[in-house]
Design an enzyme around this catalytic site. Structure first.
Site, PDB file in Angstrom:
ATOM      1  N   CYS A   1      29.142 -26.809  34.114  1.00 18.67           N
ATOM      2  CA  CYS A   1      28.482 -25.579  33.762  1.00 18.67           C
ATOM      3  C   CYS A   1      28.857 -24.670  35.165  1.00 18.67           C
ATOM      4  O   CYS A   1      29.899 -24.378  35.222  1.00 18.67           O
ATOM      5  CB  CYS A   1      27.033 -25.755  33.741  1.00 18.67           C
TER       6      CYS A   1
ATOM      7  N   HIS B   1      25.771 -29.842  29.270  1.00 20.00           N
ATOM      8  CA  HIS B   1      24.619 -30.694  29.753  1.00 20.00           C
ATOM      9  C   HIS B   1      24.234 -31.679  28.790  1.00 20.00           C
ATOM     10  O   HIS B   1      24.830 -31.880  27.577  1.00 20.00           O
ATOM     11  CB  HIS B   1      23.375 -29.812  30.301  1.00 20.00           C
TER      12      HIS B   1
END
Lengths: 244, 459
Positions: free
Chosen positions: A94, A195
């Site tokens: 991310c 994630h």
């Protein structure tokens, strides 16, 4: 017993949405394969000797944290790039993935520079891209599905079309919600928005890193792990998303 | 005027119909009423003769507001209080619709409004509370609201320039600063040193960085998670002096503690509930309630569904626990360590909107604590049974002791069948009521079966 050293860069700043689960996963699997694994937390201001490391992990963080990290990592970027070129495994999730590109321009026009390892950039938008995601990747040499959860405001675009994405989006948004690409893969580096955390439910990707670590050390991976629980979890998400 | 009456009438009708259908009537009546009269909440909230109290924060707002409501009821006050889970504007409007008369004129003494952090600014546009109580700001529901910093900033901005009192947790660096630059009056509650403190925190923490200068916050001791005695080595930010101090805390078989000159005992468990009690007592004292009334009300108060409710099924106790975020799960595992009996642990993990779509929070919790709780089997259930099973495996639970039963009923039965002396039934929000129903039903049929066999042997 051979000890594998994995650096966790800025654990206090970069750890969103359970990203530390990736390290728990690598450590356990290495143990089960018969290796010791030492996780080395690296804090702001510390000097890193990348040549002594077997892998580098960086999790997600908020904008403020990304800026702090950039300033600190920038001074060590050249040394890190040398190792990446020589095949050191690196996983960046991310915000850390965005950091590998040229810049991230936030929604209010704030510029955050990246390490420019790759020629891509990220632009923030109001609507966050949130939800379960499934990809198809070939980083392991064969086609594999990868499941995870994405939650990002930034849209990432490649300038350099020779760059290879980590995978092709089957359901979800990926890099920018448009071109079906997700993340980046380069040698043994993976940058991704996933994630979940990524590795526990995708043991093939965890083992991709483990293979790479061992190969670089001239070691061999022996035996097979019982991944029934991991595969059950993977299939459960896959079924939910693809309905198969 | 007419608009208001129609809004109330329709709201009440919807409420009544839902009740007849046996549905939860917590949100829809308010939504309907607001469609007809946009200012209905504003208008009805003027019927509160004493004060409006808003309670927000990540964890503990339901328990804290229930306790405060219990104290005010003990004193004989009439109150308006929204239901747990229905803590957006529609749910709060429903609470007022339900309590008012058809003309919308009935007076109540107090309103206790429990609301989500991100909802505070919207709520302040419509009602004028005297007091806002904040429990804590932990990592929770991030997927709905973006990062914590942002939420805290929004709340702070919405408070600015309003004359109100803040009741703040002095031990939470993310909360204790909230009064600064707002002009609001601040009251603080916090704990002095307790026997349960640690010098190292094992749990993932929010707010490790100073809100004022960005430097890493240091701790003298931790009570739990990020709550403790903290200071910033760079700019000097530290716990404000509490007006309400908890001390002499004991967590053996319930909770007992002193708060200023009060002596409190409660059948709740766990440190986090001690904080809820402390917060409720602080608010009650500020409202002028006598010590004896407060002590009495808290003593009488029993944990409601999902907060350590116990069922007995064929002689085996099963304790139902709501878990919804890393801190809550850590607290639950802590509490399980106090229970020395062998146990089977059932965990139902769902990912519906009310649970949070993102289940990665189970990796932010220190599930590794499970190794210290004397467990026999771990039963993984719910829509994301696979995810919790993987988490358990990587926390160190042997694969042989992990059972996956995605269907709740099968999972609970498995937990009751297994050989542990007691069963802990952990569940996220949307599986909680189904789990409770299953336990209730099993308890009833088990005790009926027992009676049946007894009478049979008598024959």
């Amino acid at each position: 017993m051979e000890t594998i050293k994995i650096a966790h860069l800025y654990p206090d700043l970069l750890n969103l949405y359970g990203d530390r689960g990736n390290l728990i996963c690598l450590q356990k699997r290495l143990n089960w394969y018969g290796f010791a694994c030492h996780i080395i937390p690296v804090e702001l201001g510390e000097d890193i000797d990348f040549s002594t490391l077997d892998m580098v992990f960086m999790g997600g963080g908020s904008d403020r944290e990304q800026n702090l990290v950039y300033r600190d990592l920038f001074r060590q970027a050249d040394a890190l790039w040398v190792e990446i070129e020589e095949g050191m495994p690196l996983l960046a999730i991310c915000g850390s993935y965005q950091l590998l590109g040229r810049y991230y321009e936030s929604i209010d026009g704030k510029m955050m520079y990246g390490l420019s390892f790759f020629d891509f950039y990220t632009e923030g938008e109001e609507k966050r891209l949130i939800g379960n995601i499934i990809l198809e990747t070939e980083v392991t040499g064969e086609k594999k599905t990868v499941v995870g959860f994405e939650n990002h405001g930034g849209r990432t675009y490649f300038n350099d079309d020779t760059l290879k994405p980590f995978g092709k989006v089957l359901r979800g948004y990926g890099n920018n919600g448009q071109d079906k690409t997700e993340g980046i893969s380069y040698k043994n580096l993976i940058g991704t928005y996933l994630h979940g955390p990524l590795l526990p439910k995708n043991p093939a990707i965890a083992d991709f890193f483990i293979q790479a670590i061992l190969k670089r050390k001239g070691l061999e991976l022996k035996g097979e792990l019982d991944d029934r629980i991991e595969n059950f979890a993977h299939e459960q998400v896959k079924r939910m998303l693809l309905g198969t | 005027m007419l608009r208001k009456i129609i809004a109330i009438m329709l709201g009440k009708i919807v409420w009544f119909i839902l009740k007849i259908l046996g549905r939860q009537a917590t949100v829809l009546p308010g939504r309907v009423a607001r469609l007809i009269d946009r200012d209905i909440l504003k208008k009805l909230s003027r019927n509160i003769s004493e004060e409006i109290i808003v309670i927000t924060g990540t964890n503990g707002k339901t328990t804290t507001s229930n306790m405060l409501a219990g104290i005010l009821k003990e004193k004989g006050y009439r109150i308006v209080h929204n239901q747990a889970g229905a803590n957006m504007l529609t749910g709060i409007t429903t609470a007022f619709i339900k309590e008012t008369d058809i003309k919308g004129r009935k007076k109540h003494h107090y309103a206790i409004l429990e609301t989500d952090e991100a909802n505070v600014p919207l709520l302040l546009n419509e009602v004028k509370p005297r007091m806002i109580l904040i429990t804590n700001f932990f990592r929770d529901q991030l997927d709905r609201y973006g990062e914590l910093d942002h939420t805290v900033r929004l709340i702070k901005e919405s408070i600015k320039g309003k004359s109100l009192e803040l009741v703040l947790n002095a031990d939470d660096p993310m909360v204790a600063h909230l009064a600064s630059d707002t002009g609001a009056t601040a009251w603080y509650y916090g704990f002095s040193d307790t026997d349960y403190d640690s010098l190292e925190s094992r749990e993932s923490r929010e707010g490790r960085y100073c809100i004022f200068c960005g430097h890493e916050i240091s701790y003298r001791r931790y009570h739990y998670a990020q709550l403790g005695s903290f200071f910033c080595p760079k700019c000097g930010y530290h716990n404000p002096e509490p007006h309400f101090t908890g001390y002499d805390l004991s967590l053996q078989g319930g909770i007992s503690l002193r708060i200023n000159d009060l002596k409190i005992t409660s059948s709740y468990q766990g440190f986090y509930n001690a904080y809820n009690i402390l917060a409720a007592v602080a608010a009650a004292k500020l409202l002028g309630i006598e010590n004896e009334v407060i002590e009495q009300a808290i003593k009488k108060y029993l944990p409601p569904s999902g907060r350590m409710e116990t069922f007995i099924i064929n002689g085996k106790p099963a304790v139902l626990v709501l878990v919804k975020n890393p801190t809550g799960l850590n607290q639950t595992l802590h509490t399980l360590q106090y229970d020395k009996r062998s146990k089977d642990v059932f965990f139902a993990l769902n990912d519906n909107a009310a649970d949070g779509r993102d289940v990665s929070w189970i990796w932010d919790a220190d599930v590794e604590m499970i190794n210290d709780i004397n467990y026999k089997m771990v039963i993984c259930s719910g829509k994301r049974s696979g995810d919790i099973a993987v988490r358990m495996k990587y926390a160190g639970v042997d694969s042989e002791r992990i059972i996956i039963r995605t269907l709740l009923k099968e999972g609970i039965e498995e937990a009751l069948r297994s050989e542990g002396e007691t069963a802990y039934i952990l569940s996220t929000y949307t599986a909680l009521f189904a789990c409770r129903d299953i336990l209730q039903e099993l308890q009833t049929s088990a005790s009926a079966g027992e009676k049946g066999s007894k009478s049979l042997s008598a024959v």
